[in-house]
Design an enzyme around this catalytic site. Structure first.
Site, PDB file in Angstrom:
ATOM      1  N   TYR A  56     -11.449  -3.099 -15.805  1.00  0.00           N
ATOM      2  CA  TYR A  56     -10.119  -2.604 -16.246  1.00  0.00           C
ATOM      3  C   TYR A  56      -9.883  -2.543 -17.767  1.00  0.00           C
ATOM      4  CZ  TYR A  56      -4.972  -2.214 -16.650  1.00  0.00           C
ATOM      5  OH  TYR A  56      -3.827  -1.664 -16.872  1.00  0.00           O
ATOM      6  N   ARG A  96      11.925 -21.165 -15.511  1.00  0.00           N
ATOM      7  CA  ARG A  96      10.793 -20.990 -15.596  1.00  0.00           C
ATOM      8  C   ARG A  96       9.546 -21.807 -15.251  1.00  0.00           C
ATOM      9  NH1 ARG A  96       9.223 -22.780 -20.293  1.00  0.00           N
ATOM     10  NH2 ARG A  96      11.402 -22.542 -21.209  1.00  0.00           N
ATOM     11  N   LYS A 144      -0.571  -3.462  -7.863  1.00  0.00           N
ATOM     12  CA  LYS A 144      -1.271  -2.469  -6.948  1.00  0.00           C
ATOM     13  C   LYS A 144      -0.937  -2.548  -5.603  1.00  0.00           C
ATOM     14  CE  LYS A 144      -2.488  -1.481 -11.303  1.00  0.00           C
ATOM     15  NZ  LYS A 144      -3.407  -2.127 -11.793  1.00  0.00           N
ATOM     16  N   ASP A 146     -11.357 -10.464 -10.586  1.00  0.00           N
ATOM     17  CA  ASP A 146     -10.399  -9.672 -10.495  1.00  0.00           C
ATOM     18  C   ASP A 146     -10.485  -8.902  -9.237  1.00  0.00           C
ATOM     19  OD1 ASP A 146      -8.298  -7.515 -10.419  1.00  0.00           O
ATOM     20  OD2 ASP A 146      -8.728  -7.401 -12.806  1.00  0.00           O
TER      21      ASP A 146
HETATM   22  C1  LIG Z   1      -3.881  -2.702 -13.334  1.00  0.00           C
HETATM   23  C2  LIG Z   1      -5.040  -3.765 -13.387  1.00  0.00           C
HETATM   24  C3  LIG Z   1      -4.861  -4.896 -13.901  1.00  0.00           C
HETATM   25  C4  LIG Z   1      -3.470  -5.199 -14.962  1.00  0.00           C
HETATM   26  O1  LIG Z   1      -2.323  -5.276 -14.152  1.00  0.00           O
HETATM   27  P1  LIG Z   1      -0.728  -5.110 -14.522  1.00  0.00           P
HETATM   28  O2  LIG Z   1      -0.159  -5.643 -13.143  1.00  0.00           O
HETATM   29  O3  LIG Z   1      -0.820  -3.505 -15.022  1.00  0.00           O
HETATM   30  O4  LIG Z   1      -0.743  -5.903 -15.700  1.00  0.00           O
HETATM   31  C5  LIG Z   1      -5.944  -5.770 -13.881  1.00  0.00           C
HETATM   32  N1  LIG Z   1      -6.948  -5.425 -13.368  1.00  0.00           N
HETATM   33  C6  LIG Z   1      -7.095  -4.370 -12.553  1.00  0.00           C
HETATM   34  C7  LIG Z   1      -8.435  -4.141 -11.914  1.00  0.00           C
HETATM   35  C8  LIG Z   1      -6.127  -3.290 -12.535  1.00  0.00           C
HETATM   36  O5  LIG Z   1      -6.188  -2.186 -11.822  1.00  0.00           O
END
Ligand SMILES: *Cc1c(COP(=O)(O)O)cnc(C)c1O
Length: 376
Positions: free
Chosen positions: A103, A52, A199, A174
């Site tokens: 998001y 961890r 993504k 983000d």
């Molecule tokens: C999908 C997404 C998240 C969350 O990510 P996960 O890997 O699904 O937990 C956060 N910010 C944006 C802009 C996203 O598209």
């Protein structure tokens, strides 16, 4: 592990760094790629200690992403794990300035924490510099996405960060939609970058992974997030970190193809009678064209369209597509679309007939033919 091959003659371009950063050292018969190291624990006496606390496969992914973002990365089990870790570093009662569109799970998490009395929120339109500036005094953190999910709005990151720092406010960006190949928030003044590596970075719709990145000199910021990862336990599987790193190697190619197709499709969609509006930073008449040119190296492969005949037409489009995948998520090799308001958490200010499109790497004429038949 090397950040780049030894003694480069000049600074390497991001497309090269995506291939070489985080490789193992060049030793005879050593592997070119970092292996998956499945380990819950390690022999005593080293700095890692336990599964961890650290993992060699995470290290390689983090070195690659950190190099691309120009900072130090930490991998988490998902984007939301990374985002929650950042929020966990805030003191109780901290004021967070948040964008009106982001998001939806991020927005929901912020709202839940506010309802529990753990945070206070000030919601703003992040493209309105005056509104952002007015909300900053007394805040702890300014939370931004660029482009925003799903409205594809572009906040001026440099201007927002400068205004925030004047008020002693930390800036979180983000960077999931743009990726470090198109936008480097740390260079523009952000303090923390978060990613859903699920993504574009991983890029194949087959794993969940997240990351935080802070400036190389921000030891305190790095240590605070590392501590949250250890205590929160939302650590990635070594195999997922390995797959994500494998995916990251081709990010420049995937993005280049998706972006070229998105640019073409956005023009054709603008001219289609079933479509009232196309939101894409690369459109020649985009209202923020100057900012897009200054902040982004390219308009990316995400766009949104609004359909003339409303939400029913948007649902029908998603259902009639055969090549485009009707699914939530984005940034994979396969093109995906969905009507965002099908999710109850999506705010009313997102048009009911808005369909978000993530353009993948398929042939653009095949993508267009499918959209055209599905638009009817
Ligand atoms: C999908 C997404 C998240 C969350 O990510 P996960 O890997 O699904 O937990 C956060 N910010 C944006 C802009 C996203 O598209």
């Amino acid at each position: 592990m090397s950040d780049a091959p030894s003694a480069p003659r000049r600074a390497l371009a991001p497309a090269t760094l995506a291939v070489v950063a985080g490789r193992p050292d060049r030793v005879p018969d050593g592997p070119l790629s970092t292996p998956v190291v499945p380990a819950s624990t390690y022999h005593a006496g080293g700095p890692r200690g336990y599964g961890r606390f650290g993992n060699p496969t995470w290290d390689a992914f983090e070195a690659a992403l950190g190099t691309l973002e120009g900072g130090r990365a930490l991998a988490f089990a998902s984007g939301m794990a990374a985002i929650s870790a950042v929020l966990d570093t805030l003191p109780v009662g901290a004021v967070v300035v948040t964008p009106q569109h982001a998001y939806n799970e991020t927005v929901r998490t912020l709202r839940e924490r506010a309802a529990e009395g753990r945070l206070e929120l000030r919601q703003v339109d992040p493209t309105d510099a005056d509104a952002v500036a007015a909300a900053l005094p007394g805040a702890a953190t300014l939370w931004l996405e660029s482009p925003t999910n799903p409205m594809i709005e572009i906040p001026d990151l440099a201007a927002c960060a400068a205004a925030a720092h004047e008020c002693g406010v930390r800036v979180v960006v983000d960077n999931t939609f743009a990726t470090p190949l198109l936008q480097r928030p740390l260079d523009l003044g952000a303090d923390v970058v978060v990613h859903s590596a699920t993504k574009y970075l991983a890029g194949h719709s087959d794993l969940l992974l997240g990351a935080t990145v802070v400036a190389a000199a921000d030891d305190a910021g790095y240590a605070a997030l590392q501590r949250r990862r250890v205590s929160g336990g939302a650590v990635p599987s070594p195999f997922d970190a390995w797959l994500a790193l494998r995916g990251l190697r081709t990010l420049p190619l995937r993005l280049e193809r998706g972006q070229a197709s998105a640019a073409e499709l956005s023009v054709r969609l603008t001219a289609h009678p079933a479509v009232t509006r196309v939101r894409y930073p690369g459109l020649p008449d985009h209202p923020q064209a100057e900012l897009v040119g200054r902040q982004l190296r390219g308009p990316g492969a995400m766009l949104a369209v609004e359909l003339t005949d409303g939400a029913g037409a948007a649902d029908a489009l998603a259902e009639r597509c055969r090549l485009w995948v009707h699914a939530t998520s984005l940034g994979g090799v396969e093109s995906m679309l969905e009507r965002r308001r099908r999710w109850p958490a999506e705010p009313d200010s997102v048009p009911a007939a808005l369909v978000r499109l993530s353009v993948g790497v398929e042939d653009v004429e095949d993508l267009w033919a499918d959209l055209e038949q599905a638009l009817g």
